[in-house]
Design a protein around this motif. Sequence first.
Motif, PDB file in Angstrom:
ATOM      1  N   LEU A 105     -92.759 -46.827 -13.039  1.00 57.96           N
ATOM      2  CA  LEU A 105     -94.851 -46.909 -12.646  1.00 57.96           C
ATOM      3  C   LEU A 105     -95.226 -48.523 -12.112  1.00 57.96           C
ATOM      4  O   LEU A 105     -95.884 -48.450 -10.878  1.00 57.96           O
ATOM      5  CB  LEU A 105     -95.514 -46.838 -13.969  1.00 57.96           C
ATOM      6  N   LEU A 106     -94.175 -49.115 -12.756  1.00 57.88           N
ATOM      7  CA  LEU A 106     -95.032 -50.809 -12.915  1.00 57.88           C
ATOM      8  C   LEU A 106     -94.481 -50.913 -11.669  1.00 57.88           C
ATOM      9  O   LEU A 106     -94.810 -51.661 -10.031  1.00 57.88           O
ATOM     10  CB  LEU A 106     -94.683 -51.309 -13.617  1.00 57.88           C
ATOM     11  N   ALA A 117    -106.029 -48.505 -10.619  1.00 58.15           N
ATOM     12  CA  ALA A 117    -106.446 -47.636  -9.268  1.00 58.15           C
ATOM     13  C   ALA A 117    -107.839 -47.005  -9.031  1.00 58.15           C
ATOM     14  O   ALA A 117    -108.205 -46.933  -8.413  1.00 58.15           O
ATOM     15  CB  ALA A 117    -105.798 -46.268  -9.296  1.00 58.15           C
ATOM     16  N   ASP A 118    -108.530 -47.305 -10.432  1.00 62.15           N
ATOM     17  CA  ASP A 118    -109.567 -46.368  -9.985  1.00 62.15           C
ATOM     18  C   ASP A 118    -110.611 -47.282  -9.907  1.00 62.15           C
ATOM     19  O   ASP A 118    -111.995 -47.338  -8.933  1.00 62.15           O
ATOM     20  CB  ASP A 118    -110.012 -46.735 -11.849  1.00 62.15           C
ATOM     21  N   GLU A 165    -101.095 -44.446  -5.019  1.00 63.35           N
ATOM     22  CA  GLU A 165    -100.297 -43.667  -4.814  1.00 63.35           C
ATOM     23  C   GLU A 165     -98.831 -43.668  -5.230  1.00 63.35           C
ATOM     24  O   GLU A 165     -98.613 -42.719  -6.199  1.00 63.35           O
ATOM     25  CB  GLU A 165     -99.468 -44.819  -3.305  1.00 63.35           C
ATOM     26  N   ALA A 166     -99.369 -44.495  -6.636  1.00 62.25           N
ATOM     27  CA  ALA A 166     -97.765 -44.757  -7.876  1.00 62.25           C
ATOM     28  C   ALA A 166     -98.474 -43.782  -8.714  1.00 62.25           C
ATOM     29  O   ALA A 166     -97.840 -42.536  -8.854  1.00 62.25           O
ATOM     30  CB  ALA A 166     -97.429 -46.379  -8.461  1.00 62.25           C
ATOM     31  N   LEU A 167    -100.045 -43.568  -9.602  1.00 61.07           N
ATOM     32  CA  LEU A 167    -100.143 -43.054 -10.086  1.00 61.07           C
ATOM     33  C   LEU A 167    -100.334 -41.084  -9.482  1.00 61.07           C
ATOM     34  O   LEU A 167     -99.423 -40.492 -10.350  1.00 61.07           O
ATOM     35  CB  LEU A 167    -101.519 -42.540 -10.196  1.00 61.07           C
ATOM     36  N   HIS A 168    -100.344 -41.615  -8.547  1.00 62.73           N
ATOM     37  CA  HIS A 168     -99.773 -39.652  -7.637  1.00 62.73           C
ATOM     38  C   HIS A 168     -98.545 -39.394  -7.603  1.00 62.73           C
ATOM     39  O   HIS A 168     -98.650 -38.271  -7.878  1.00 62.73           O
ATOM     40  CB  HIS A 168    -100.389 -39.626  -6.267  1.00 62.73           C
ATOM     41  N   GLY A 192    -105.144 -40.961 -15.771  1.00 65.10           N
ATOM     42  CA  GLY A 192    -105.626 -41.592 -13.829  1.00 65.10           C
ATOM     43  C   GLY A 192    -105.287 -40.694 -13.432  1.00 65.10           C
ATOM     44  O   GLY A 192    -104.797 -41.014 -12.184  1.00 65.10           O
ATOM     45  N   SER A 193    -104.313 -39.076 -13.426  1.00 65.12           N
ATOM     46  CA  SER A 193    -103.880 -38.435 -12.512  1.00 65.12           C
ATOM     47  C   SER A 193    -103.871 -37.238 -13.103  1.00 65.12           C
ATOM     48  O   SER A 193    -102.979 -36.546 -12.546  1.00 65.12           O
ATOM     49  CB  SER A 193    -102.096 -39.217 -12.372  1.00 65.12           C
TER      50      SER A 193
END
Lengths: 410, 317
Positions: free
Chosen positions: A274-275, A299-300, A308-311, A345-346
Amino acid sequence: MMRAGPAPEEIRRHNLGTLLRFVHLRGPASRARLAESLGLNRSTIMALTSDLTAAGLVREELPRGPGRRAGRPSLVVRPESTRVYVLAFDVGVDRLVVARVGLGGVVLDRREAARSRDADPSDLVGTLAAGARSLVRKADRGAVCVGAALAFPGTVRRSDDAIMFGPNLDVGDVHLGDALSRRLGLGIPVSVRNDANLGALAEHERGAGVGCDNLIYLHGDVGVGGGIIVGGRLLGGDEGFGGEIGHMVVNPGGRPCACGARGCLEAEVGERTLLDLAGREAAPGQSGRDAVRGVVDAADRGDIVAREALHRVGNRLGLGVANLVNVFNPGMVVFGGTLRDIYLGSAAQVRSVLATNALAAPRERVKLRTTELGDDTTLVGAAEFAFAEVLADPVQVLTRLRTPEDTPVS
Amino acid sequence: MNLPGGGGGPAARAAAGPPVRPHALEAGRNGAATPGYRHPGAADTLGGHDRPSRDGGVARWEPLRMSVTPVLDLRGIDKSFGSVKVLHDVAFSAYPGEVTALVGDNGAGKTTLVKCIGGIHPFDSGEYRFDGAPARVGSPRDAAALGIEIVHQDLALCENLDIVQNLFLGRERRRGLMLDEAGMEELARGTLAGLSVRTIGSVRQRISTLSGGQRQTVAIARAVLWDSKVVILDEPAAALGVVQTQQVLELVRRLADKGLAVVLISHNMNDVFAVSDRIAALYLGRMAAQVRTSDVTHRQIVELITAGVSGDLGLRR
């Protein structure tokens, strides 16, 4: 030859355990409520509570507040939280927690220490033992420690508590529990179990999953761990290694995992990935948990890279959950640790993938929930595990622990 | 960890005086909806001890099965403001124990629909059923009497009053000629505890001292204090940071898990997917679709919101 049912002694022990377990998990209860809930008559309840009272496990008192109706009020049975306790250890990659947890699940006292990722493995036992000893010293006079358990982020063999594999944390000694038990000198063994397995137990007994007998707990730390409860029992497999959901492949040929394979769930949704996807690094001195929360927060606020990373992570996580739903048909999937933040978050990605990849029948009713125990899920699980023995045979265990009155408290 | 005291507290509270109305959340804790107590033995499985299971002598509680009939059921709702037609033939249902997300673009009619449900705007035509029976809701008071509470976006809290005063504003409990301050304080504390709210210290704090998330929590607590059956939340996370949003989402989920029908209005698809069981998508004043969240994807919902149709779902043209 056929056995003619359990012996009266066995039934009595079982009922003692059941009653103690009830007030331990559900809180103080009147004799009337116990009788109703356990399906036993009031005189049996009275006999059982007097045994438990004599052993110092519960006490009975008049209900607080004005009585509900006319007549003699039913006595309330309370667990002796300050007098009967366990030691719970939670070993995380970034933090160590030791807690003294009283009967009834009350965290009476706790010590926390940050752990640096390149810490010397031999310090671990010393740090844990020092924390535990200071907790024991502060316990009431006459309080008795009835068990100890440690949550470890790795694979642990059930038969001898040996740590077989812990890719994110080097402990030096595979028999961590024995080493710790020797250092503590309380005459009590320290059980070691996989942290996510204990987390599943905690959510099942005290968290989001109370009343749900088919539950899967997913725990995010640096890696991803899992615990699977089927029919009210934890799925351990042949040797206790079961439930390693983090090493389910969700992307063949994907990112390399510390276990040697590629595309494991842990490698695809873990903290490092994720990072990495978000183009961030954990700041020095910042725990992995805070770094993950930082990405969710960014992201929020609209950071497109973090989004994009969270997606991408959410899509992989959804794939993992879809597989679990198809295989185990759980009533509930609980996200804990950093996966709580990642799920919230996702969720759109996770549930969209679930809708397209899981079979309709098991998908229909599965509940996706976040932990109700916050950052303490695995710690609470360790405490519950440590209580298991005394809950199974309360009077016997307490008698054994109390007879040598010279319990060394150094 | 869960707090001891689940046994004595609620019963004593219910007996403390003639209750205004039985307590919605506490009823769930004490009554049949209490989660099933299990056989012992789960903890030992981790250790691998194989103990024979016995059934004699221990009763099992089965969790209450949630009914499948909607508690709130609207059909064919039309609403115009003068010549401006706002809602057309809208059907909407909310189920006990479920979170129904109400989504739609700006101006799709979400807020108007909610105001019709809450009796703030009378609708022009259509059928309003509550608990299976036709109901007439001509004013907010009628809606409250049925057990419908709305948490508006502005929360409608009084900054200069404390939490207890806000919770009971306009519906204060009396003891003789005096206000029953102790009783109200107790009930306020019980309600917040029932919602597993740990972020609020004293119930005598003024609202002006609370953060956005805490205020939202107080507003939600006020809505569930009154034995409500339907709680409607208008953009509860709109002005909150990520940590507080997460807490509010978990609170929303807990409300439904305790058996309430929750309607959540939100623009944030993540929030919608995180907690909802059903999604109702409004498109230009019409209900494009009401679907189960487990059956749809993010993309489908976005299409329903922006175009009113997505594949087989949505409005027929």
